[in-house]
Design an enzyme around this catalytic site. Structure first.
Site, PDB file in Angstrom:
ATOM      1  N   ARG A   2       0.871  -1.181   0.000  1.00  0.00           N
ATOM      2  CA  ARG A   2       0.000   0.000   0.000  1.00  0.00           C
ATOM      3  C   ARG A   2       0.902   1.223   0.000  1.00  0.00           C
ATOM      4  NH1 ARG A   2      -5.355   1.064   3.615  1.00  0.00           N
ATOM      5  NH2 ARG A   2      -6.092  -0.341   2.007  1.00  0.00           N
ATOM      6  N   HIS A   5      -7.511   0.882  -6.362  1.00  0.00           N
ATOM      7  CA  HIS A   5      -7.704  -0.062  -5.250  1.00  0.00           C
ATOM      8  C   HIS A   5      -8.333  -1.352  -5.816  1.00  0.00           C
ATOM      9  CE1 HIS A   5      -7.854  -1.518  -1.300  1.00  0.00           C
ATOM     10  NE2 HIS A   5      -8.715  -0.704  -0.729  1.00  0.00           N
ATOM     11  N   GLN A  25     -10.106  -4.047  -3.618  1.00  0.00           N
ATOM     12  CA  GLN A  25     -11.417  -3.604  -3.158  1.00  0.00           C
ATOM     13  C   GLN A  25     -12.482  -3.874  -4.220  1.00  0.00           C
ATOM     14  OE1 GLN A  25     -12.207  -2.155  -0.020  1.00  0.00           O
ATOM     15  NE2 GLN A  25     -14.218  -2.693  -0.796  1.00  0.00           N
ATOM     16  N   ASP A  56     -17.768   6.606  -0.812  1.00  0.00           N
ATOM     17  CA  ASP A  56     -16.493   6.429  -0.097  1.00  0.00           C
ATOM     18  C   ASP A  56     -16.218   7.726   0.655  1.00  0.00           C
ATOM     19  OD1 ASP A  56     -14.022   5.518   0.778  1.00  0.00           O
ATOM     20  OD2 ASP A  56     -12.990   5.875  -1.128  1.00  0.00           O
ATOM     21  N   CYS A  68     -16.455   1.095   0.820  1.00  0.00           N
ATOM     22  CA  CYS A  68     -15.295   0.232   1.067  1.00  0.00           C
ATOM     23  C   CYS A  68     -14.868   0.204   2.523  1.00  0.00           C
ATOM     24  CB  CYS A  68     -14.135   0.681   0.196  1.00  0.00           C
ATOM     25  SG  CYS A  68     -13.559   2.327   0.624  1.00  0.00           S
ATOM     26  N   ARG A 112     -13.318  -9.275   1.114  1.00  0.00           N
ATOM     27  CA  ARG A 112     -11.898  -8.958   0.908  1.00  0.00           C
ATOM     28  C   ARG A 112     -11.055 -10.209   1.182  1.00  0.00           C
ATOM     29  NH1 ARG A 112     -10.189  -3.722   1.123  1.00  0.00           N
ATOM     30  NH2 ARG A 112      -8.317  -4.733   0.347  1.00  0.00           N
TER      31      ARG A 112
HETATM   32  N1   CP Z   1     -11.323  -0.759   2.434  1.00  0.00           N
HETATM   33  C1   CP Z   1     -10.035  -0.775   2.842  1.00  0.00           C
HETATM   34  O1   CP Z   1      -9.099  -0.917   2.057  1.00  0.00           O
HETATM   35  O2   CP Z   1      -9.887  -0.637   4.183  1.00  0.00           O
HETATM   36  P1   CP Z   1      -8.506  -0.466   4.971  1.00  0.00           P
HETATM   37  O3   CP Z   1      -7.985   0.902   4.686  1.00  0.00           O
HETATM   38  O4   CP Z   1      -8.921  -0.644   6.414  1.00  0.00           O
HETATM   39  O5   CP Z   1      -7.547  -1.518   4.519  1.00  0.00           O
HETATM   40  N1  NVA Z   2     -10.368   6.308  -0.808  1.00  0.00           N
HETATM   41  C1  NVA Z   2      -9.931   5.854   0.493  1.00  0.00           C
HETATM   42  C2  NVA Z   2     -10.057   4.374   0.593  1.00  0.00           C
HETATM   43  C3  NVA Z   2      -9.683   3.798   1.922  1.00  0.00           C
HETATM   44  C4  NVA Z   2      -9.764   2.305   1.957  1.00  0.00           C
HETATM   45  C5  NVA Z   2      -8.498   6.312   0.738  1.00  0.00           C
HETATM   46  O1  NVA Z   2      -7.678   6.221  -0.176  1.00  0.00           O
HETATM   47  O2  NVA Z   2      -8.206   6.756   1.846  1.00  0.00           O
END
Ligand code: CP
Ligand code: NVA
Length: 309
Positions: A106, A133, A136, A228, A268, A296
């Site tokens: 990430r 993502h 997701q 989101d 998400c 997930r």
């Molecule tokens: N939806 C998602 O990716 O959640 P986290 O940021 O908790 O991993």
């Molecule tokens: N769009 C959000 C998703 C978190 C899982 C972010 O990038 O923070």
């Protein structure tokens, strides 16, 4: 015909790199793992979880998925490693490839993930970047297929920030033949290149992709209403402005009533209750957020088993 061997050793950086048939195959494998739960595909294998941003679902579900397949995980972040203190991504990738069998990362920039994958000799899986993502979206479409039985003719309305989650939803949806309408305020629409890609994908799949400004225009007649956070990780300085801009994009009972009566509510997570989603809608009968989060685990198990199997 797509088969498991088509995935072995591959990076999972963007769903655009996968055909519609491959995405369907991944979803079928996820359904299989949802039933089977445990396997030996990762025996004696180690997965690195490299996270430069916070995570609850992604980090834990990948760790549990690895354990369920007989493998082990190690974790690393920028704060407590040399990556955040001057060592290059390239050198890090070279070294880590000698220790682990796959890297789940990430990061902020998608280009950093692409670079990591280029220098690593083991598969790299995208656990979220500023622009995409994919894990997701796989869990989201598995959830949609479970609840609606098909993708054919389905209308997904995404309301809010045209962000990483929105982008992957557009790419996967357009490949799977789902109609996706996005409603975002001016200046916060999804990236034009992603929309173009989605529109191109939608031609052979027979779906339509639409970007509008008014939430109602997207939500009317929708089978799925997706939202989101208004402020993604890394954008915290803009939070106050975003709160003002996105207020009319809140998914509440009033907006939801414009969708089909049996529309699914999706997000998400993490949710900022009372901002992008009201409590009553999040906790209401149409909400499938927790099923989405569960999925997930199953989709990631499918990915790991296929890439490392
Ligand atoms: N939806 C998602 O990716 O959640 P986290 O940021 O908790 O991993
Ligand atoms: N769009 C959000 C998703 C978190 C899982 C972010 O990038 O923070």
């Amino acid at each position: 015909m797509v088969s498991a061997k088509d995935f072995r050793g591959r990076d999972v950086l963007a769903l655009q790199d996968f055909s519609a048939e491959e995405i369907r195959f991944l979803l079928d494998q996820a359904a299989h793992w949802k039933k089977k739960r445990f396997g030996n595909e990762l025996r004696n294998k180690t997965v690195l979880l490299l996270f430069s941003k916070p995570s609850t679902r992604t980090k834990i579900s990948f760790a549990v998925a690895t354990h369920h397949l007989g493998g082990s995980v190690v974790t690393m972040d920028q704060m407590t490693s040399h990556l955040g203190h001057g060592e290059t991504l390239k050198d890090t990738a070279y070294v880590l490839s000698r220790y682990v069998d796959a890297i789940v990362a990430r990061l902020f920039a998608q280009q950093d993930l692409v670079d990591l994958a280029q220098y690593a000799s083991v598969p790299v899986l995208n656990a979220l970047t500023d622009s995409l993502h994919p894990c997701q979206a796989l869990a989201d479409y598995l959830t949609i297929r479970e609840k609606k039985g098909t993708f054919h003719g389905l209308n997904v309305a995404y309301v809010g920030d045209g962000n990483n989650v929105c982008h992957s939803l557009l790419i996967a949806g357009s490949k799977l033949g789902v109609n996706v309408s996005v409603a975002s305020p001016r200046g916060y629409a999804p990236d034009a290149a992603i929309v173009k890609q989605a529109k191109e994908n939608a031609q052979p799949s027979g779906s339509f992709i639409r970007v509008v400004q008014k939430p109602l225009d997207a939500v009317k007649g929708a089978d799925v209403v997706y939202t989101d956070t208004w402020t993604s990780m890394g954008r915290e300085k803009e939070a106050a402005k975003r709160k003002r801009m996105f207020r009319p994009y809140q998914v509440n009972q009033k907006l939801l009533s414009a969708a089909k009566h049996d529309a699914l509510v999706m997000h998400c997570m993490p949710v900022h209750r009372g901002l992008e989603l009201t409590d009553d809608v999040m906790d209401g009968p149409q909400s499938v957020l927790i099923d989405q989060a569960e999925n997930r685990l199953h989709t990631e198990k499918a990915l790991l088993a296929l890439v490392l199997g």
